[in-house]
Design an enzyme around this catalytic site. Structure first.
Site, mmCIF file in Angstrom:
data_model
loop_
_atom_site.group_PDB
_atom_site.id
_atom_site.type_symbol
_atom_site.label_atom_id
_atom_site.label_comp_id
_atom_site.label_asym_id
_atom_site.label_seq_id
_atom_site.Cartn_x
_atom_site.Cartn_y
_atom_site.Cartn_z
ATOM 1 N N ILE A 16 -1.304 4.873 -6.785
ATOM 2 C CA ILE A 16 -2.491 5.166 -6.607
ATOM 3 C C ILE A 16 -1.894 5.398 -4.273
ATOM 4 C CG2 ILE A 16 -4.309 5.803 -6.730
ATOM 5 C CD1 ILE A 16 -4.026 5.160 -9.207
ATOM 6 N N SER A 38 5.550 -6.601 -6.153
ATOM 7 C CA SER A 38 5.532 -7.458 -7.024
ATOM 8 C C SER A 38 5.634 -5.626 -8.263
ATOM 9 C CB SER A 38 4.280 -8.393 -7.774
ATOM 10 O OG SER A 38 3.444 -7.058 -7.766
ATOM 11 N N LYS A 89 -2.580 -3.060 -13.276
ATOM 12 C CA LYS A 89 -2.863 -2.652 -14.144
ATOM 13 C C LYS A 89 -3.408 -2.309 -14.927
ATOM 14 C CE LYS A 89 -0.628 1.827 -13.302
ATOM 15 N NZ LYS A 89 -0.861 2.492 -13.646
ATOM 16 N N SER A 129 -12.297 0.081 -11.885
ATOM 17 C CA SER A 129 -11.461 0.932 -12.795
ATOM 18 C C SER A 129 -13.277 1.537 -13.825
ATOM 19 C CB SER A 129 -10.866 -0.093 -14.377
ATOM 20 O OG SER A 129 -10.498 0.355 -14.846
ATOM 21 N N TYR A 154 -7.598 -7.284 -18.427
ATOM 22 C CA TYR A 154 -7.356 -7.037 -17.166
ATOM 23 C C TYR A 154 -9.096 -5.782 -16.565
ATOM 24 C CZ TYR A 154 -7.520 -2.001 -14.558
ATOM 25 O OH TYR A 154 -7.804 -1.203 -13.545
ATOM 26 N N LYS A 158 -11.897 -6.206 -13.578
ATOM 27 C CA LYS A 158 -12.358 -5.602 -12.586
ATOM 28 C C LYS A 158 -13.911 -5.824 -13.053
ATOM 29 C CE LYS A 158 -8.604 -3.519 -11.211
ATOM 30 N NZ LYS A 158 -8.620 -3.015 -9.485
ATOM 31 N N ASN A 201 4.590 1.282 -19.278
ATOM 32 C CA ASN A 201 2.949 0.911 -19.892
ATOM 33 C C ASN A 201 1.931 1.915 -20.074
ATOM 34 O OD1 ASN A 201 3.077 -2.145 -20.325
ATOM 35 N ND2 ASN A 201 3.412 -1.910 -18.337
ATOM 36 N N ASN A 202 1.878 3.279 -19.495
ATOM 37 C CA ASN A 202 1.574 4.178 -18.723
ATOM 38 C C ASN A 202 1.817 5.167 -19.881
ATOM 39 O OD1 ASN A 202 -0.076 3.413 -16.321
ATOM 40 N ND2 ASN A 202 -1.429 3.149 -17.781
ATOM 41 N N LEU A 203 1.087 5.670 -20.614
ATOM 42 C CA LEU A 203 0.750 7.199 -21.706
ATOM 43 C C LEU A 203 2.304 8.068 -20.569
ATOM 44 C CD1 LEU A 203 0.704 8.073 -24.412
ATOM 45 C CD2 LEU A 203 -1.637 9.605 -23.501
ATOM 46 N N ARG A 298 -3.248 -0.153 -30.651
ATOM 47 C CA ARG A 298 -2.513 -1.029 -29.467
ATOM 48 C C ARG A 298 -3.422 -2.377 -28.687
ATOM 49 N NH1 ARG A 298 -0.921 0.868 -23.174
ATOM 50 N NH2 ARG A 298 -3.373 1.134 -23.627
HETATM 51 C C1 WQD Z 1 -3.817 5.463 -22.861
HETATM 52 C C2 WQD Z 1 -3.852 5.918 -24.588
HETATM 53 C C3 WQD Z 1 -2.741 3.760 -25.417
HETATM 54 C C4 WQD Z 1 0.926 4.297 -24.442
HETATM 55 C C5 WQD Z 1 -5.032 2.871 -17.665
HETATM 56 C C6 WQD Z 1 -4.548 2.294 -16.647
HETATM 57 C C7 WQD Z 1 -6.099 1.504 -16.094
HETATM 58 C C8 WQD Z 1 -7.099 2.163 -16.203
HETATM 59 C C9 WQD Z 1 -7.827 3.327 -17.051
HETATM 60 C C10 WQD Z 1 -7.219 2.520 -13.711
HETATM 61 C C11 WQD Z 1 -4.167 4.981 -24.710
HETATM 62 C C12 WQD Z 1 -1.852 5.779 -25.323
HETATM 63 C C13 WQD Z 1 -0.368 4.695 -24.251
HETATM 64 C C14 WQD Z 1 1.826 4.676 -24.842
HETATM 65 C C15 WQD Z 1 0.044 5.347 -25.923
HETATM 66 N N1 WQD Z 1 -6.984 3.010 -14.618
HETATM 67 N N2 WQD Z 1 -0.962 5.456 -25.141
HETATM 68 N N3 WQD Z 1 1.494 4.971 -26.234
HETATM 69 O O1 WQD Z 1 -4.641 2.073 -21.534
HETATM 70 O O2 WQD Z 1 -6.365 3.545 -20.642
HETATM 71 O O3 WQD Z 1 -5.605 2.738 -19.401
HETATM 72 O O4 WQD Z 1 -6.824 3.928 -17.685
HETATM 73 O O5 WQD Z 1 -7.994 1.591 -12.930
HETATM 74 O O6 WQD Z 1 -5.608 0.898 -14.870
HETATM 75 O O7 WQD Z 1 -3.541 1.496 -16.997
HETATM 76 O O8 WQD Z 1 -3.687 3.645 -19.743
HETATM 77 O O9 WQD Z 1 -1.719 5.399 -20.496
HETATM 78 O O10 WQD Z 1 -1.848 2.902 -21.022
HETATM 79 O O11 WQD Z 1 -3.205 4.654 -22.372
HETATM 80 O O12 WQD Z 1 0.178 5.937 -27.554
HETATM 81 O O13 WQD Z 1 2.775 4.591 -24.847
HETATM 82 O O14 WQD Z 1 -2.745 5.922 -24.259
HETATM 83 O O15 WQD Z 1 -2.971 3.189 -26.629
HETATM 84 O O16 WQD Z 1 -5.181 5.296 -25.609
HETATM 85 P P1 WQD Z 1 -5.797 3.070 -20.768
HETATM 86 P P2 WQD Z 1 -2.844 4.407 -20.821
#
Ligand code: WQD
Length: 341
Positions: A16, A38, A89, A129, A154, A158, A201-203, A298
């Site tokens: 971002i 990092s 994050k 967030s 996390y 925040k 980690n993110n979708l 998760r």
């Molecule tokens: C989204 C959905 C997972 C990965 C993010 C940012 C966080 C904040 C909020 C800014 C969830 C699912 C994920 C995967 C999946 N934004 N998923 N398989 O957790 O909502 O948080 O937005 O501050 O910083 O990280 O985002 O993309 O990890 O997950 O099913 O391999 O996708 O369970 O329902 P999250 P995410």
């Protein structure tokens, strides 16, 4: 020619932060950048140069290190604002490593505020967030909603940071806290995008890496939630829309007459989309299959959350411009660029 306003950007090599630096340049600011790499590397710095054709001052260091920050603020005196992106994050990672999150996210804000005070810097844009809301009682959620218990460390970091900002604002700070929903996508030029270190980690980066065959298949974390298709619901916002909102927030701070200020804004689209809907939309937009399997929920996930962006629309004169289809297409174009496909 009008003097460019100098702004300090922490976490500027991150997803971002880097997109915001481009919009700062586009709006005539002179960003001075900080990152400790990092969770990032120099790739996005090259992308910023490629898009803007500009160079910039960069300081490598950690916002938890007061000596480093004091050195930067002693060299960069005429800052008109500080934008603080530097934080970890990932909801999932924070469950596994809570102390790392508390130390980094809360510690770096405390250190930054102490150094700002010492150098009489009082204007701050803070990356907050939607996770501060926990699982809200009603959605779309607006800024006056009470904080429920954060579902992840996390989100708790925040919440703590926003409480710290409330407690210090009386000492002459002018602060805007921007509550991001789910930033996704990439710069339309495909010169900037998400670069997760290790497995995403993110979708969305997991979807694009699966589509690029870097990953075998996506695991959808749970389809037994109380939602229409059983998967979690989120408010996915294009990262460039999010970046532009930071410029509008600085302009709002510049206009503010009061000597101290703390305003919070939701930065979302106001539309909820489920995980499975997003996967299907990706296939429609790119015509690329994303093999997936349904796995367990998760820990730390909120079931459904999407934002009411009305306050930002009105007070920041800002609205999202990109669609979810744009976000997915730009994310895919970026993935193909970095994979050479
Ligand atoms: C989204 C959905 C997972 C990965 C993010 C940012 C966080 C904040 C909020 C800014 C969830 C699912 C994920 C995967 C999946 N934004 N998923 N398989 O957790 O909502 O948080 O937005 O501050 O910083 O990280 O985002 O993309 O990890 O997950 O099913 O391999 O996708 O369970 O329902 P999250 P995410």
């Amino acid at each position: 020619m009008m003097e460019r306003k100098k702004v300090l950007v922490t976490g500027a090599a991150g997803y971002i932060g880097a997109h915001t630096v481009v919009e700062l340049f586009n709006s005539g600011y002179e960003p001075v950048m900080i990152d400790n790499f990092s969770k990032s590397d120099k790739t996005l710095l090259s992308g910023i140069r490629a898009i803007t054709g500009k160079d910039f001052k960069f300081y490598e260091g950690d916002c938890n290190d007061n000596i480093f920050l004091e050195n930067v603020l002693s060299q960069e005196r005429e800052l008109s604002c500080i934008l603080h992106f530097a934080a970890f994050k990932s909801v999932g990672e924070s469950v596994a490593q809570p102390l790392m999150y508390y130390k980094n996210n809360v510690g770096s804000l405390i250190t930054l505020l102490e150094v700002m005070k010492k150098f009489n810097q009082n204007k701050l844009i803070f990356s907050s967030s939607c996770t501060v809301y926990g699982q809200p009682d009603s959605i779309p959620v607006n800024e006056s909603a009470p904080f429920k218990r954060a579902e992840s460390p996390y989100g708790a970091t925040k919440q703590m940071c926003e409480r710290i900002l409330e407690d210090v604002v009386g000492n002459g700070f002018k602060i805007i806290s921007l509550r991001y929903f789910n930033p996704i996508g990439a710069h339309p030029s495909a010169q900037l995008g998400e670069l997760p270190v290790g497995a995403p980690n993110n979708l969305v980066p997991y979807i694009t890496q699966t589509a690029a065959k870097v990953r075998n298949k996506l695991t959808v974390f749970g389809n037994d939630y109380n939602t229409p298709d059983g998967s979690c619901i989120r408010d996915f916002i294009h990262v460039v829309d999010l970046a532009v909102a930071h410029v509008r927030a600085m302009e709002f701070l510049d206009r503010a007459q009061s000597p101290t200020l703390l305003e919070t804004f939701n930065l979302g689209t106001g539309v909820g989309v489920s995980v499975l809907e997003l996967v299907n939309e990706f296939k429609k937009v790119t015509n690329v299959e994303v093999p997936f399997t349904i796995g367990p929920r998760r820990p730390g996930d909120v079931e459904k959350v999407y934002g009411d962006p009305t306050k930002a629309n009105k007070l920041l004169d800002w609205k999202t411009k990109y669609s979810i289809q744009d976000s997915l297409l730009h994310a895919w174009q970026w993935e193909k660029k970095i994979r050479g496909i």
